[in-house]
Scaffold this motif. Structure first.
Motif, PDB file in Angstrom:
ATOM      1  N   SER A 182      12.438  45.793 -13.783  1.00 53.25           N
ATOM      2  CA  SER A 182      12.896  44.914 -14.857  1.00 53.25           C
ATOM      3  C   SER A 182      13.867  45.686 -15.735  1.00 53.25           C
ATOM      4  O   SER A 182      14.004  46.912 -15.603  1.00 53.25           O
TER       5      SER A 182
ATOM      6  N   GLY B 194      20.607  43.602 -16.746  1.00 54.47           N
ATOM      7  CA  GLY B 194      21.300  42.618 -17.551  1.00 54.47           C
ATOM      8  C   GLY B 194      22.778  42.928 -17.650  1.00 54.47           C
ATOM      9  O   GLY B 194      23.322  43.702 -16.854  1.00 54.47           O
ATOM     10  N   LEU B 195      23.414  42.298 -18.634  1.00 53.98           N
ATOM     11  CA  LEU B 195      24.832  42.480 -18.893  1.00 53.98           C
ATOM     12  C   LEU B 195      25.013  43.512 -20.009  1.00 53.98           C
ATOM     13  O   LEU B 195      24.294  43.477 -21.012  1.00 53.98           O
TER      14      LEU B 195
ATOM     15  N   LEU C 204      21.193  50.620 -21.156  1.00 55.08           N
ATOM     16  CA  LEU C 204      20.135  49.770 -20.628  1.00 55.08           C
ATOM     17  C   LEU C 204      18.972  50.666 -20.245  1.00 55.08           C
ATOM     18  O   LEU C 204      19.180  51.847 -19.908  1.00 55.08           O
TER      19      LEU C 204
ATOM     20  N   THR D 189      16.803  44.800  -9.642  1.00 60.95           N
ATOM     21  CA  THR D 189      17.221  44.183 -10.899  1.00 60.95           C
ATOM     22  C   THR D 189      18.728  44.402 -11.040  1.00 60.95           C
ATOM     23  O   THR D 189      19.239  45.494 -10.766  1.00 60.95           O
TER      24      THR D 189
END
Length: 122
Positions: free
Chosen positions: A6, A9-10, A17, A116
């Motif tokens: 997990s 993302g962007l 991140l 992910t």
């Protein structure tokens, strides 16, 4: 044994991140945990590894930017990604090796998570 990643993302270039890899099931020991990444149309590349004793190795292109940490009690390995670059865009996958309990036996396992997505864009 199940592996779940997990935290993707962007993110903009230069941003950060934190990815997590969680192992669950009747796990007795966690040995080496590795993060790989695969960009569209490219091969799967090793990003970083952390051994049971905490010793870490990193690919040359992420050294100084990415940092691994592991929690053996919670069976979690995190990949802190700092100063990300557009070339870091990929699906990040966790590979876990260890042993698990099966009846009265201790058996080895190697498992992959589902991945992910990390996308670095301007």
């Amino acid at each position: 044994v199940h592996i779940v990643e997990s935290g993707g993302g962007l993110v903009h270039p230069g941003g950060s991140l934190r990815l997590s890899c969680v192992a669950s099931g009747e796990i007795r020991t966690l040995n080496t945990v590795a993060w790989y990444r695969q960009a569209p149309g490219k091969q799967r590349d090793l990003v970083a590894t952390v051994a049971a004793d905490g010793t870490s190795t990193y690919a040359d292109d992420v050294k100084g930017r990415f940092t691994l940490s592991r929690n053996n009690v919670e069976k979690t390995v995190s990949l802190q990604m700092d100063n990300v670059l557009p070339d870091d865009t990929a699906v990040y996958l966790c590979h876990v090796a260890g042993t698990y309990n099966w009846h009265r036996l201790e058996l080895p396992f190697e498992e992959w998570g589902q991945g992910t997505q990390v996308t670095v864009f301007s």
